[in-house]
Design a protein around this motif. Structure first.
Motif, PDB file in Angstrom:
ATOM      1  N   PHE A 204       0.821  -1.218   0.000  1.00 31.63           N
ATOM      2  CA  PHE A 204       0.000   0.000   0.000  1.00 31.63           C
ATOM      3  C   PHE A 204       0.852   1.264   0.000  1.00 31.63           C
ATOM      4  O   PHE A 204       0.327   2.370  -0.136  1.00 31.63           O
ATOM      5  CB  PHE A 204      -0.923  -0.011   1.223  1.00 31.63           C
ATOM      6  N   ALA A 205       2.165   1.099   0.163  1.00 38.48           N
ATOM      7  CA  ALA A 205       3.082   2.239   0.215  1.00 38.48           C
ATOM      8  C   ALA A 205       3.556   2.619  -1.187  1.00 38.48           C
ATOM      9  O   ALA A 205       4.735   2.898  -1.409  1.00 38.48           O
ATOM     10  CB  ALA A 205       4.265   1.927   1.128  1.00 38.48           C
ATOM     11  N   LYS A 206       2.637   2.584  -2.111  1.00 38.18           N
ATOM     12  CA  LYS A 206       2.923   2.957  -3.496  1.00 38.18           C
ATOM     13  C   LYS A 206       1.853   3.934  -3.939  1.00 38.18           C
ATOM     14  O   LYS A 206       0.658   3.607  -3.904  1.00 38.18           O
ATOM     15  CB  LYS A 206       2.923   1.717  -4.397  1.00 38.18           C
ATOM     16  N   GLU A 207       2.276   5.108  -4.340  1.00 38.38           N
ATOM     17  CA  GLU A 207       1.285   6.088  -4.752  1.00 38.38           C
ATOM     18  C   GLU A 207       0.731   5.768  -6.142  1.00 38.38           C
ATOM     19  O   GLU A 207       1.396   5.143  -6.964  1.00 38.38           O
ATOM     20  CB  GLU A 207       1.868   7.499  -4.749  1.00 38.38           C
ATOM     21  N   VAL A 208      -0.483   6.194  -6.360  1.00 35.57           N
ATOM     22  CA  VAL A 208      -1.081   6.189  -7.692  1.00 35.57           C
ATOM     23  C   VAL A 208      -0.949   7.626  -8.169  1.00 35.57           C
ATOM     24  O   VAL A 208      -1.650   8.513  -7.689  1.00 35.57           O
ATOM     25  CB  VAL A 208      -2.560   5.743  -7.646  1.00 35.57           C
ATOM     26  N   ARG A 209      -0.021   7.860  -9.073  1.00 38.54           N
ATOM     27  CA  ARG A 209       0.393   9.235  -9.384  1.00 38.54           C
ATOM     28  C   ARG A 209      -0.781  10.131  -9.797  1.00 38.54           C
ATOM     29  O   ARG A 209      -0.878  11.272  -9.358  1.00 38.54           O
ATOM     30  CB  ARG A 209       1.447   9.194 -10.491  1.00 38.54           C
ATOM     31  N   TRP A 210      -1.666   9.604 -10.627  1.00 40.07           N
ATOM     32  CA  TRP A 210      -2.774  10.444 -11.078  1.00 40.07           C
ATOM     33  C   TRP A 210      -3.702  10.799  -9.921  1.00 40.07           C
ATOM     34  O   TRP A 210      -4.256  11.903  -9.877  1.00 40.07           O
ATOM     35  CB  TRP A 210      -3.547   9.777 -12.220  1.00 40.07           C
ATOM     36  N   LYS A 211      -3.836   9.871  -8.956  1.00 38.13           N
ATOM     37  CA  LYS A 211      -4.673  10.174  -7.793  1.00 38.13           C
ATOM     38  C   LYS A 211      -4.027  11.259  -6.931  1.00 38.13           C
ATOM     39  O   LYS A 211      -4.716  12.144  -6.412  1.00 38.13           O
ATOM     40  CB  LYS A 211      -4.891   8.908  -6.945  1.00 38.13           C
ATOM     41  N   SER A 212      -2.715  11.173  -6.775  1.00 38.91           N
ATOM     42  CA  SER A 212      -2.020  12.198  -5.998  1.00 38.91           C
ATOM     43  C   SER A 212      -2.243  13.577  -6.600  1.00 38.91           C
ATOM     44  O   SER A 212      -2.542  14.546  -5.897  1.00 38.91           O
ATOM     45  CB  SER A 212      -0.518  11.890  -5.935  1.00 38.91           C
ATOM     46  N   TRP A 213      -2.106  13.675  -7.936  1.00 39.05           N
ATOM     47  CA  TRP A 213      -2.334  14.961  -8.587  1.00 39.05           C
ATOM     48  C   TRP A 213      -3.804  15.365  -8.533  1.00 39.05           C
ATOM     49  O   TRP A 213      -4.125  16.542  -8.319  1.00 39.05           O
ATOM     50  CB  TRP A 213      -1.865  14.908 -10.047  1.00 39.05           C
ATOM     51  N   TYR A 214      -4.687  14.409  -8.713  1.00 37.28           N
ATOM     52  CA  TYR A 214      -6.128  14.716  -8.689  1.00 37.28           C
ATOM     53  C   TYR A 214      -6.533  15.296  -7.338  1.00 37.28           C
ATOM     54  O   TYR A 214      -7.189  16.351  -7.279  1.00 37.28           O
ATOM     55  CB  TYR A 214      -6.934  13.448  -8.986  1.00 37.28           C
ATOM     56  N   TYR A 215      -6.148  14.624  -6.257  1.00 35.27           N
ATOM     57  CA  TYR A 215      -6.528  15.106  -4.927  1.00 35.27           C
ATOM     58  C   TYR A 215      -5.829  16.424  -4.588  1.00 35.27           C
ATOM     59  O   TYR A 215      -6.409  17.292  -3.925  1.00 35.27           O
ATOM     60  CB  TYR A 215      -6.203  14.051  -3.870  1.00 35.27           C
ATOM     61  N   THR A 216      -4.599  16.575  -5.052  1.00 33.49           N
ATOM     62  CA  THR A 216      -3.877  17.829  -4.797  1.00 33.49           C
ATOM     63  C   THR A 216      -4.527  18.987  -5.533  1.00 33.49           C
ATOM     64  O   THR A 216      -4.834  20.038  -4.933  1.00 33.49           O
ATOM     65  CB  THR A 216      -2.401  17.696  -5.237  1.00 33.49           C
TER      66      THR A 216
END
Length: 333
Positions: free
Chosen positions: A14-26
């Motif tokens: 679970f310690a792996k980001e989903v890059r598009w989600k990180s940008w979406y939420y940011t």
């Protein structure tokens, strides 16, 4: 039952980001923050302006917790755009990224240690040390842990503690703390003069005041709650500190969203590389993480956390003044 290193390894998927989600939420969180602040300027209805001010406070809290994930190198690592964005936000939030990261990293590495946990966290005294302390030492200790300090955290924890105190402790090393504070005052004065006291209050002062107050209490309750344990440095264990000394704050869906899942704090301390949006996923998948020590934002739970004052090594728990007085009465009898 998984424990120690095995449990930490179980969280690694679970310690792996989903890059598009990180940008979406940011991006969406920043847009909602900007939109709610804009609403305090442009709506004519005073009640809508007040509502936007409260929403802006919630969005400041949410973006701050996303900023906190970025500071852990958990999301958007290596992105220059994200680095600029969150550096500017840290300055806006009167949280100089330099001092915040160092103190917060220390907190993670020393959480629940009796004699080195106070940097980047609320101080902890043992019952014996408290009774042996001078009046001034007791006053200082209790003042930091007092609800009034959390209520006025905008001034006490952030303006004074994060900026003024860090600058005075080492002006050359923390010159940016003073620069951040002066910039903050400059923005406040500009808004007051240009737009008047009401717009200054609703767009700037009130959102900061509410967001910092919420953040100060959340940080307190995540490690100062009934059932929290503290250990001497030689007896300290990283995994146990995460699970036994960090709470799961059971929040309603709205507050869980506003606080970007920071309530899953025991998991965050176990593995800070898990992105905030994957913490519920980790808890649902790993049974051992579901056996957390729970608190909430209900008045009774808030009161139970705030009444805790010192660590009683004999009773192996945090206690309040009422229990200390009961012990004194029993000793006299």
């Amino acid at each position: 039952m998984l424990t120690g290193k095995e449990l930490i390894l179980a969280t690694k998927p679970f310690a792996k980001e989903v890059r598009w989600k990180s940008w979406y939420y940011t991006i969406t969180s920043f847009l909602l923050l900007i939109g709610s602040i804009a609403g305090t300027y442009y709506f004519d209805n005073i009640f809508l302006r007040i509502a936007c001010s409260v929403v802006a406070a919630g969005m400041l809290a949410r973006v701050f917790i996303i900023f906190h994930d970025f500071q852990h190198h958990t999301i958007l690592r290596g992105s220059r755009v994200a680095d600029v964005l969150f550096t500017l936000f840290g300055i806006y939030m009167i949280t100089p990224p330099n001092i915040w990261k160092r103190s917060h990293d220390h907190h993670h590495n020393n959480n629940a240690k009796l004699f080195s946990a106070s940097i980047g966290s609320y101080p902890i005294m043992t019952r014996q040390k408290f009774l042996e302390a001078s009046k001034m030492e007791r006053f200082g200790y209790l003042a930091v842990r007092h609800p009034i300090n959390m209520f006025f955290a905008y001034f006490t924890t952030f303006m004074y503690g994060m900026c003024i105190q860090s600058f005075l402790s080492s002006p050359r090393r923390h010159w940016d703390s003073l620069a951040v504070l002066l910039l903050h005052y400059g923005i406040a004065i500009f808004l007051f003069v240009k737009f008047g006291w009401l717009t200054w209050l609703l767009s700037f002062s009130l959102p900061f005041f509410l967001a910092h107050m919420l953040g100060a209490y959340l940080f307190y309750a995540q490690h100062n709650f009934p059932g929290a344990t503290y250990r001497k440095n030689v007896d300290w264990n990283y995994t146990n500190a995460a699970l036994e000394s960090s709470s799961f704050m059971d929040l309603n869906p709205l507050m869980q969203w506003v606080t970007a899942n920071i309530g899953f704090h025991h998991i965050h301390h176990l593995n800070s590389k898990i992105p905030f949006y994957r913490l519920p996923e980790a808890m649902a998948a790993i049974p051992e993480l579901q056996q957390a020590k729970v608190t909430t934002l209900m008045p009774g739970d808030i009161a139970a956390c705030l009444r805790l004052k010192v660590w009683d090594a004999d009773a192996n728990k945090m206690i309040g003044f009422d229990e200390m007085e009961e012990d004194r009465r029993m000793a006299r009898a």
